[in-house]
Write an enzyme that holds these catalytic residues in place. Structure first.
Site, PDB file in Angstrom:
ATOM      1  N   CYS A 132     -10.324  59.920  65.103  1.00  0.00           N
ATOM      2  CA  CYS A 132     -10.184  58.550  64.602  1.00  0.00           C
ATOM      3  C   CYS A 132      -9.000  58.515  63.652  1.00  0.00           C
ATOM      4  O   CYS A 132      -8.129  59.386  63.710  1.00  0.00           O
ATOM      5  CB  CYS A 132     -11.485  58.055  63.956  1.00  0.00           C
ATOM      6  SG  CYS A 132     -12.005  58.964  62.493  1.00  0.00           S
ATOM      7  N   ARG A 173     -15.758  57.481  61.668  1.00  0.00           N
ATOM      8  CA  ARG A 173     -16.167  57.441  63.072  1.00  0.00           C
ATOM      9  C   ARG A 173     -16.172  58.810  63.757  1.00  0.00           C
ATOM     10  O   ARG A 173     -17.153  59.176  64.425  1.00  0.00           O
ATOM     11  CB  ARG A 173     -15.271  56.471  63.855  1.00  0.00           C
ATOM     12  CG  ARG A 173     -15.445  55.025  63.439  1.00  0.00           C
ATOM     13  CD  ARG A 173     -14.327  54.166  63.980  1.00  0.00           C
ATOM     14  NE  ARG A 173     -13.034  54.556  63.410  1.00  0.00           N
ATOM     15  CZ  ARG A 173     -11.853  54.091  63.790  1.00  0.00           C
ATOM     16  NH1 ARG A 173     -11.798  53.229  64.795  1.00  0.00           N
ATOM     17  NH2 ARG A 173     -10.756  54.491  63.193  1.00  0.00           N
ATOM     18  N   ASP A 214     -14.200  50.155  63.095  1.00  0.00           N
ATOM     19  CA  ASP A 214     -14.139  51.085  61.962  1.00  0.00           C
ATOM     20  C   ASP A 214     -15.002  50.570  60.811  1.00  0.00           C
ATOM     21  O   ASP A 214     -14.653  49.587  60.150  1.00  0.00           O
ATOM     22  CB  ASP A 214     -12.684  51.219  61.508  1.00  0.00           C
ATOM     23  CG  ASP A 214     -12.505  52.369  60.542  1.00  0.00           C
ATOM     24  OD1 ASP A 214     -13.522  52.821  59.960  1.00  0.00           O
ATOM     25  OD2 ASP A 214     -11.363  52.820  60.383  1.00  0.00           O
TER      26      ASP A 214
HETATM   27  P1  4NP Z   1     -12.210  56.413  60.161  1.00  0.00           P
HETATM   28  O1  4NP Z   1     -12.130  55.286  59.019  1.00  0.00           O
HETATM   29  O2  4NP Z   1     -10.908  56.349  60.911  1.00  0.00           O
HETATM   30  O3  4NP Z   1     -13.375  55.994  60.999  1.00  0.00           O
HETATM   31  O4  4NP Z   1     -12.422  57.711  59.432  1.00  0.00           O
HETATM   32  C1  4NP Z   1     -11.092  55.250  58.059  1.00  0.00           C
HETATM   33  C2  4NP Z   1     -11.322  55.753  56.810  1.00  0.00           C
HETATM   34  C3  4NP Z   1     -10.317  55.695  55.856  1.00  0.00           C
HETATM   35  C4  4NP Z   1      -9.091  55.114  56.171  1.00  0.00           C
HETATM   36  C5  4NP Z   1      -8.871  54.626  57.437  1.00  0.00           C
HETATM   37  C6  4NP Z   1      -9.878  54.697  58.386  1.00  0.00           C
HETATM   38  N1  4NP Z   1      -8.076  55.014  55.194  1.00  0.00           N
HETATM   39  O5  4NP Z   1      -7.032  54.426  55.499  1.00  0.00           O
HETATM   40  O6  4NP Z   1      -8.237  55.527  54.081  1.00  0.00           O
END
Ligand code: 4NP
Length: 147
Positions: free
Chosen positions: A9, A15, A120
């Site tokens: 992800c 995710r 997300d």
């Molecule tokens: P993930 O969610 O891609 O599902 O882990 C996110 C968590 C943090 C960030 C982006 C996506 N961030 O930009 O900090």
């Protein structure tokens, strides 16, 4: 033979660690080696986001041992299948491919439903919806690779 699968992800704190933990828990006797990574590097070394850990724990999935890392071109050789959570992940993964033939798929391809990405929860706040979809995708993936 062990099937090596990498879930990817953006941040590797919501995710994809959930996808890794859920798939591991549901895998039964399937001979799998599972990992997850992010396309971004903001959270490298961090455990999964606490709200995701809590929502997963409530369903019996322990994500606490996992630590975020960033995907690298070497992962195309280290894994038999790379599974992306959304189309942006997929495009960013493809930029690293080089000459490798490793398949890269969307996780939602394995769920029987209309979804074309895992939303997300870091931005939507819907950890339950994300986990329910991840469980469906994981069951479909397991049916596909270990029928
Ligand atoms: P993930 O969610 O891609 O599902 O882990 C996110 C968590 C943090 C960030 C982006 C996506 N961030 O930009 O900090």
């Amino acid at each position: 033979m062990t099937t090596r699968i990498l879930f990817v992800c953006l941040g590797n704190i919501c995710r994809s660690p959930a996808a890794e933990g859920v798939t591991r828990a549901l895998a039964g006797d399937a001979d799998l080696s599972l990992d997850s990574a992010g396309t971004g590097d903001w959270h490298v070394g961090n455990p999964p986001h606490p709200p995701m850990q809590a929502a997963a724990r409530a369903r019996g999935y322990d994500l606490s041992p996992l630590r975020a890392r960033q995907i690298s071109p070497a992962d195309f050789d280290a894994f038999d299948l790379i599974v992306a959570m959304d189309a942006e992940n997929l495009a960013n993964i493809e930029e690293l491919r080089g000459g490798a033939g490793t398949p890269v798929r969307l996780f939602t391809d394995y769920a029987e439903g209309p979804e074309d990405h895992v939303p997300d929860p870091y931005f939507t706040g819907d950890y339950e919806g994300a986990l329910s979809l991840i469980e469906r995708c994981a069951r479909g993936l397991l049916r596909d690779i270990a029928p």
